[in-house]
Design an enzyme around this catalytic site. Sequence first.
Site, PDB file in Angstrom:
ATOM      1  N   CYS A 123       1.220   4.030  -2.943  1.00  0.00           N
ATOM      2  CA  CYS A 123       1.287   6.024  -2.312  1.00  0.00           C
ATOM      3  C   CYS A 123       2.481   7.074  -2.634  1.00  0.00           C
ATOM      4  CB  CYS A 123       1.123   5.491  -1.132  1.00  0.00           C
ATOM      5  SG  CYS A 123      -0.030   5.172  -0.230  1.00  0.00           S
ATOM      6  N   ARG A 136       1.067  -1.166   0.101  1.00  0.00           N
ATOM      7  CA  ARG A 136      -0.755  -0.062   0.100  1.00  0.00           C
ATOM      8  C   ARG A 136       0.677   0.851  -0.544  1.00  0.00           C
ATOM      9  NH1 ARG A 136      -4.031   2.860  -1.760  1.00  0.00           N
ATOM     10  NH2 ARG A 136      -3.130   3.399  -2.337  1.00  0.00           N
TER      11      ARG A 136
END
Length: 232
Positions: free
Chosen positions: A193, A189
């Site tokens: 980002c 994740r």
Amino acid sequence: MLEDGNPADLFEAKGEELWKTARGPRAASLERCDLGLGPGVVKGAWVQLPRWFADTRRVQDLESRLLTCMETLQGFDAREIATTPFDKGEQATVTALSAWIASMSRGQRMALPQKHAEERRFYELGKRAFFYRGGPMDFSCASCHGEAGKRIRLQDLPQLTTNPGDGVGFAAWPAYRVSSGELWTMQRRLNDCFRQQRFPYPGYASDVTVALAVYMGVNAKGAESIAPAIKR
């Protein structure tokens, strides 16, 4: 409705099997792996990670700690795994293990320790990284997650500088991404980002990713973990 029949259940089952199976050059299981609560203790470990580990003299998140155990107990090369693409080879093993371990703390409250000086230092490092602006778009993590009420298209963006609430933000990962049909760990994740900010990809399980996890995890103190969740 998305929570019914979460495909993450399949990853959890695989992770439990991998934890108990003798594997690697040393033909050993991970049942003696210490995730912070003692060798082999899994229940409750996820909601207290990242944390300081005396044996490595490092603050480690779940994934970096699993690399340590896979190397020391099973004989795998941690550096080789860290440079393997997501969902390939032993990286897929780490993903499945993360899903199962996180599921064993489902319903518990986030309670990352901050007693050790390095844990507190990593919180401050994570805070600096969260607000650091740069790259061609002059973005930071805070650009999307620094205030309430933001969204991208239909996706709500939780405010992560404070406790966003039960099962939101840090307390929901790892999670199954419906949009990609894959289970994503927190490391993945964060990697995505950085991609969206047009930053260079961080090293897998690097200090900056662990520090960001400390910052978000401490801010989520008291939130109920629902990981592995399901996300759009």
